[in-house]
Design a protein around this motif. Structure first.
Motif, PDB file in Angstrom:
ATOM      1  N   HIS A   1      51.016  41.953 106.246  1.00  0.00           N
ATOM      2  CA  HIS A   1      50.151  41.260 107.302  1.00  0.00           C
ATOM      3  C   HIS A   1      50.385  42.403 108.651  1.00  0.00           C
ATOM      4  O   HIS A   1      51.494  42.401 109.054  1.00  0.00           O
ATOM      5  N   GLY A   2      49.221  43.107 108.855  1.00  0.00           N
ATOM      6  CA  GLY A   2      49.451  44.154 110.288  1.00  0.00           C
ATOM      7  C   GLY A   2      50.137  43.736 111.388  1.00  0.00           C
ATOM      8  O   GLY A   2      50.837  44.150 111.804  1.00  0.00           O
ATOM      9  N   GLU A   3      49.785  42.269 111.627  1.00  0.00           N
ATOM     10  CA  GLU A   3      50.222  41.735 112.961  1.00  0.00           C
ATOM     11  C   GLU A   3      51.704  41.321 112.825  1.00  0.00           C
ATOM     12  O   GLU A   3      52.093  41.108 113.998  1.00  0.00           O
ATOM     13  N   ARG A   4      52.344  41.126 111.735  1.00  0.00           N
ATOM     14  CA  ARG A   4      53.411  41.102 111.605  1.00  0.00           C
ATOM     15  C   ARG A   4      54.337  42.317 111.640  1.00  0.00           C
ATOM     16  O   ARG A   4      55.434  42.558 112.230  1.00  0.00           O
ATOM     17  N   ALA A   5      53.677  43.352 110.854  1.00  0.00           N
ATOM     18  CA  ALA A   5      54.639  44.715 110.753  1.00  0.00           C
ATOM     19  C   ALA A   5      54.384  45.424 112.266  1.00  0.00           C
ATOM     20  O   ALA A   5      55.360  45.980 112.502  1.00  0.00           O
ATOM     21  N   TYR A   6      53.217  45.115 112.928  1.00  0.00           N
ATOM     22  CA  TYR A   6      53.059  45.650 114.214  1.00  0.00           C
ATOM     23  C   TYR A   6      53.414  44.740 115.389  1.00  0.00           C
ATOM     24  O   TYR A   6      52.775  44.810 116.462  1.00  0.00           O
ATOM     25  N   ALA A   7      54.343  43.839 115.252  1.00  0.00           N
ATOM     26  CA  ALA A   7      54.333  42.601 116.148  1.00  0.00           C
ATOM     27  C   ALA A   7      54.976  42.939 117.680  1.00  0.00           C
ATOM     28  O   ALA A   7      54.838  42.025 118.504  1.00  0.00           O
ATOM     29  N   ARG A   8      55.535  44.212 117.707  1.00  0.00           N
ATOM     30  CA  ARG A   8      55.955  44.277 119.069  1.00  0.00           C
ATOM     31  C   ARG A   8      55.384  45.796 119.559  1.00  0.00           C
ATOM     32  O   ARG A   8      55.731  46.732 118.794  1.00  0.00           O
ATOM     33  N   GLY A   9      54.828  45.782 120.976  1.00  0.00           N
ATOM     34  CA  GLY A   9      54.288  47.099 121.549  1.00  0.00           C
ATOM     35  C   GLY A   9      55.549  47.767 121.724  1.00  0.00           C
ATOM     36  O   GLY A   9      56.481  47.505 121.935  1.00  0.00           O
ATOM     37  N   GLY A  10      55.094  49.274 121.250  1.00  0.00           N
ATOM     38  CA  GLY A  10      55.967  50.450 121.713  1.00  0.00           C
ATOM     39  C   GLY A  10      56.805  50.813 120.394  1.00  0.00           C
ATOM     40  O   GLY A  10      57.867  51.561 120.645  1.00  0.00           O
ATOM     41  N   LEU A  11      56.925  49.688 119.390  1.00  0.00           N
ATOM     42  CA  LEU A  11      57.784  49.757 118.287  1.00  0.00           C
ATOM     43  C   LEU A  11      57.032  49.777 117.003  1.00  0.00           C
ATOM     44  O   LEU A  11      56.344  48.715 116.717  1.00  0.00           O
ATOM     45  N   VAL A  12      57.156  50.652 116.351  1.00  0.00           N
ATOM     46  CA  VAL A  12      56.027  51.003 114.859  1.00  0.00           C
ATOM     47  C   VAL A  12      56.841  51.151 113.819  1.00  0.00           C
ATOM     48  O   VAL A  12      57.818  51.768 113.880  1.00  0.00           O
ATOM     49  N   PRO A  13      56.479  50.500 112.689  1.00  0.00           N
ATOM     50  CA  PRO A  13      57.257  50.658 111.500  1.00  0.00           C
ATOM     51  C   PRO A  13      57.225  52.131 111.101  1.00  0.00           C
ATOM     52  O   PRO A  13      56.263  52.795 111.402  1.00  0.00           O
ATOM     53  N   THR A  14      58.520  52.780 110.838  1.00  0.00           N
ATOM     54  CA  THR A  14      58.435  54.193 110.621  1.00  0.00           C
ATOM     55  C   THR A  14      58.962  54.479 109.125  1.00  0.00           C
ATOM     56  O   THR A  14      60.166  54.118 108.710  1.00  0.00           O
ATOM     57  N   PRO A  15      58.129  54.511 108.182  1.00  0.00           N
ATOM     58  CA  PRO A  15      58.152  54.699 106.916  1.00  0.00           C
ATOM     59  C   PRO A  15      59.034  56.061 106.688  1.00  0.00           C
ATOM     60  O   PRO A  15      59.036  57.113 107.073  1.00  0.00           O
ATOM     61  N   VAL A  16      60.318  56.029 105.906  1.00  0.00           N
ATOM     62  CA  VAL A  16      61.214  57.049 105.637  1.00  0.00           C
ATOM     63  C   VAL A  16      60.847  57.658 104.503  1.00  0.00           C
ATOM     64  O   VAL A  16      60.774  58.915 104.332  1.00  0.00           O
ATOM     65  N   PHE A  17      60.103  56.939 103.476  1.00  0.00           N
ATOM     66  CA  PHE A  17      60.169  57.647 102.158  1.00  0.00           C
ATOM     67  C   PHE A  17      58.523  57.834 102.179  1.00  0.00           C
ATOM     68  O   PHE A  17      58.276  58.838 101.896  1.00  0.00           O
ATOM     69  N   GLU A  18      57.741  56.934 102.581  1.00  0.00           N
ATOM     70  CA  GLU A  18      56.270  57.097 102.321  1.00  0.00           C
ATOM     71  C   GLU A  18      55.539  56.602 103.369  1.00  0.00           C
ATOM     72  O   GLU A  18      55.576  55.694 103.999  1.00  0.00           O
ATOM     73  N   ARG A  19      54.555  57.349 103.877  1.00  0.00           N
ATOM     74  CA  ARG A  19      53.582  56.873 105.195  1.00  0.00           C
ATOM     75  C   ARG A  19      52.504  55.831 104.351  1.00  0.00           C
ATOM     76  O   ARG A  19      52.083  56.476 103.170  1.00  0.00           O
ATOM     77  N   SER A  20      52.088  55.032 105.014  1.00  0.00           N
ATOM     78  CA  SER A  20      50.805  54.172 104.379  1.00  0.00           C
ATOM     79  C   SER A  20      49.804  55.056 104.731  1.00  0.00           C
ATOM     80  O   SER A  20      48.689  54.895 103.885  1.00  0.00           O
ATOM     81  N   ASN A  21      49.767  55.677 105.848  1.00  0.00           N
ATOM     82  CA  ASN A  21      48.393  56.383 106.369  1.00  0.00           C
ATOM     83  C   ASN A  21      47.161  55.299 106.383  1.00  0.00           C
ATOM     84  O   ASN A  21      46.132  55.996 105.759  1.00  0.00           O
ATOM     85  N   LYS A  22      47.248  54.533 106.600  1.00  0.00           N
ATOM     86  CA  LYS A  22      46.076  53.307 106.714  1.00  0.00           C
ATOM     87  C   LYS A  22      45.253  53.717 107.933  1.00  0.00           C
ATOM     88  O   LYS A  22      46.037  53.746 109.180  1.00  0.00           O
ATOM     89  N   ALA A  23      44.078  54.008 107.850  1.00  0.00           N
ATOM     90  CA  ALA A  23      43.176  54.396 109.060  1.00  0.00           C
ATOM     91  C   ALA A  23      43.322  52.874 110.166  1.00  0.00           C
ATOM     92  O   ALA A  23      43.135  53.103 111.241  1.00  0.00           O
ATOM     93  N   TYR A  24      43.454  51.931 109.303  1.00  0.00           N
ATOM     94  CA  TYR A  24      43.235  50.731 110.260  1.00  0.00           C
ATOM     95  C   TYR A  24      44.535  49.903 109.720  1.00  0.00           C
ATOM     96  O   TYR A  24      44.539  48.653 108.999  1.00  0.00           O
ATOM     97  N   PRO A  25      45.638  50.136 110.424  1.00  0.00           N
ATOM     98  CA  PRO A  25      47.127  49.381 110.069  1.00  0.00           C
ATOM     99  C   PRO A  25      47.043  48.028 110.284  1.00  0.00           C
ATOM    100  O   PRO A  25      47.933  47.098 109.833  1.00  0.00           O
ATOM    101  N   MET A  26      46.350  47.483 111.367  1.00  0.00           N
ATOM    102  CA  MET A  26      46.373  46.223 112.161  1.00  0.00           C
ATOM    103  C   MET A  26      44.852  45.585 111.883  1.00  0.00           C
ATOM    104  O   MET A  26      44.126  46.250 112.644  1.00  0.00           O
TER     105      MET A  26
END
Ligand code: GTQ
Length: 345
Positions: A190-215
């Motif tokens: 759920h994007g709204e959980r993954a991106y739940a805090r302003g200024g802090l974004v999930p940082t994939p170490v292994f793979e980027r999701s590269n979603k055009a619309y992450p939330m």
């Protein structure tokens, strides 16, 4: 400025001959397509009270089963464009959609971008590209261009939401179409959980999701809390406003239309700058007066109105005791991308 020649000044047989060759003289039409100093918008300031829409939408629920409607929507059509065009402004379409308990609006995808602003009821959900988004009052849910989406309802009261699409623009460009499919498989995340805090974004170490619309879902509880917190932190800030943005890029959540949540402090009157994009206002909580040049609308909760671009708009909270919360949609990203965005005051 020179008076330009009129069509009537030309010999009728000459005009007819031009037409027979698919030719048109520019000068009689030049001022029409490029009026002096400021566009002449067809968009008229228009108010759609929820108290008017709701009973008519419920009647549509009686008259037309979901299977016969696919999307049971009453379109908020701007009379300045003629109602058949089904547009609120040059680029914005507005519709109020009803889903009754147990109903399902089948999965499809289309070229126009859409968002939903939930107006009333609980128990409905939209599955967007496999992500099942609960629909609670005030939530903003994106269904951007090309993403599969379907709506369902497990609750026991009617659910109503406001659809905002860039359909008039995409239709005008002759790029509007839709594709159907069966039910989507619900995926994890759920994007709204993954991106739940302003200024802090999930940082994939292994793979980027590269979603055009992450939330895809912007819960109202979070937007409201952010507005309250901003207002408390900056008591002299005039416009307590947030932009619904893409948490990865920081840009607008969608490509064509812009979406915002605005809080009017108790008793506040806010004069907006005169800008080129048309705007839509929808009251999430409270009430407000919307003054569009010499027209004044009194908006109650769940009411919607629009204002053409290049006009002076003042928003006034109807209450001296409670804040008012307004959802705004406008054409800013489009104007900026086209290089026609203007701010005049
Ligand atoms: O819910 O997918 O108001 O496709 C217009 C077109 C809603 C939808 C509208 C649509 C939808």
């Amino acid at each position: 400025m020179n008076e330009l020649g009129r069509l009537e000044d030309l010999p009728a047989d000459y005009v007819a001959e031009l037409a027979s060759h698919n030719l048109v003289p520019l000068w009689p039409n030049l001022r029409g397509v490029m009026p002096p100093n400021k566009p002449r918008p067809q968009t008229r300031a228009t108010h759609w009270p929820y108290a008017t829409i709701r009973p008519l939408l419920m009647k549509a629920g009686d008259l037309t089963p979901i299977e016969k409607a696919e999307r049971r929507v009453l379109v908020l059509a701007n009379p300045g464009h003629t109602l058949e065009k089904m547009q609120a402004s040059a680029a914005m379409y507005l519709g109020m959609q009803l889903l009754l308990p147990g109903e399902w609006a089948p999965s499809h995808r289309h070229t126009p971008n859409a968002v939903r602003m939930v107006v009333e009821g609980t128990g409905a959900w939209s599955t967007v590209e496999g992500e099942k988004c609960p629909m609670l009052r005030g939530d903003l849910i994106l269904t951007p261009t090309g993403l599969w989406h379907e709506h369902g309802h497990d609750g026991d009261e009617p659910v109503i939401w406001l659809d905002v699409l860039d359909l008039p623009l995409v239709y005008y460009m002759e790029t509007s179409y839709h594709v159907e499919s069966g039910r989507q498989e619900v995926t994890e995340g759920h994007g709204e959980r993954a991106y739940a805090r302003g200024g802090l974004v999930p940082t994939p170490v292994f793979e980027r999701s590269n979603k055009a619309y992450p939330m895809l879902r912007y819960p109202w509880a979070d937007a409201r809390a952010a507005l309250e917190s901003l207002a408390a932190d900056q008591p002299s800030l005039e416009a307590v406003q947030l932009t619904y943005s893409n948490p990865e890029t920081g840009g607008h959540a969608e490509n064509i239309l812009g979406f915002y949540a605005l809080m009017l402090r108790p008793g506040q009157a806010l004069k907006l700058p005169v800008r080129s994009p048309a705007m839509v206002f929808h009251i999430i909580e409270g009430g407000a007066q919307v003054q569009v040049e010499d027209q004044r609308f009194t908006l109650l909760e769940a009411d919607t109105c629009c204002a053409p671009g290049y006009t002076a708009v003042t928003l006034t909270n109807s209450s001296d005791e409670a804040p008012a919360f307004i959802f705004i949609a406008d054409e800013t990203p489009l104007h900026q991308k086209l290089g026609v965005f203007e701010k005049r005051s």
